[in-house]
Design a protein around this motif. Structure first.
Motif: not given
Length: 323
Positions: A109, A137, A141, A170
């Motif tokens: 992270l 996240w 990502t 994500c």
């Protein structure tokens, strides 16, 4: 750079190569030829699949940690993999595994949160890594999980059954460990070697020192200069490589540097102290490490090669015009 990875599940180098065809099979039945020329058919079930059982054991450690009074992390999905009668050694293996898990969580992270634009995360796992679902996240990502196909499929069914979702904006993609060309498959699925990436390994089934070197070759070819590769490795890799001649630290430095990485071994005890925990001496036999890529990725080199070629061609055209 082309590379095919070869793996199997083992806490130490297997004594027989005959298990490899079984482990790489995506079917429930596998025909195996014995030395005497006879053949037998082995049925691969949940109970006798060593890759699946190893992944479940690790999930059990995360499940128990989650339900401690003061857990290092919360894995709300580990329980869907674990049977109620599973029992583990919680005083030795669990603490060090969970400390490593927390270390890898935080490192992932902190790294992606310092990336601009598209953030690429490659997880080399046992197939039951819940990080894509349980970690916070940032948007943009893209996560790639490299792990055994059968284990990943079993895990995906369980996770879907409990409603696990990855964060919004994500993307999560799987690359089967059995894939003949990992690098090519990653590129096909969208990995970009001219963009920053972070690579983490924990639980990936390794068979030999050669298979680990193939991992280093893959990461070295795909990760940009300055990218990080970190996680856990089985200590028997070092024992295979060093014999009685070199210390483990020197061996680690030598093998990582031969593939363009600067590496640091991380002390479990020091990480535990920072987390306010105490690790009792135990037979865990893992190596915790952080490595930095010192070379340019293959894509970076190709981009610069094309740019140099363009500059040379432009220079030739200008010279012709002067004539």
């Amino acid at each position: 750079m082309q590379c095919a990875l070869k793996f199997a599940c083992s806490a130490a180098p297997p004594s027989s190569a005959s298990i490899a065809p079984l482990l790489f099979s995506n079917t429930h039945n596998k025909k195996m030829k014995l030395r005497n020329g006879c053949s037998i058919r082995v049925e691969l079930s949940d109970d006798n699949d060593p890759l699946l059982q190893a992944a479940i054991n690790s999930a059990s450690l995360r499940f128990h940690e989650t339900h401690r009074q003061d857990p290092l992390f919360i894995d709300p999905y580990a329980g869907c993999f674990v049977s109620t009668h599973t029992q583990m050694d919680m005083e030795t293996k669990a603490k060090q595994y969970c400390i490593a898990t927390k270390f890898i969580d935080d490192k992932l992270l902190s790294t992606v949160n310092h990336m601009d634009g598209l953030k690429q995360v490659v997880l080399l796992s046992d197939g039951m890594d819940t990080r894509p679902y349980r970690l916070n996240w940032p948007s943009s990502t893209i996560m790639f999980d490299i792990s055994p196909l059968r284990v990943f499929q079993k895990a995906a069914e369980k996770l879907d059954g409990v409603g696990a979702k990855i964060p919004q904006r994500c993307l999560f993609l799987h690359v089967p460990l059995e894939t003949p060309n990992i690098q090519e498959t990653l590129v096909t699925k969208g990995f970009n070697g001219t963009r920053p990436s972070v690579w983490a390994i924990q639980g990936l089934p390794l068979m030999t020192l050669v298979s680990f070197e193939e991992i280093l070759l893959t990461v070295s070819g795909m990760a940009m200069k300055g990218c990080l590769f970190f996680g856990e490795l089985p200590a028997w890799l070092a024992e295979t490589g060093i014999g009685n001649k070199f210390s483990m630290k020197k061996w680690i430095n030598n093998i990582f540097m031969s593939y363009g990485f600067k590496v640091d071994m991380i002390s479990y005890n020091e990480v535990a102290k920072r987390l306010g925990k105490v690790v009792k001496p135990g037979d865990y036999e893992k190596i915790l490490f952080v490595a930095e890529q010192l070379r340019c990725s293959d894509d970076q080199m190709e981009t610069w090669r094309k740019e140099l070629q363009r500059v040379d061609e432009d220079g030739d055209e200008e010279g012709f015009e002067d004539l």
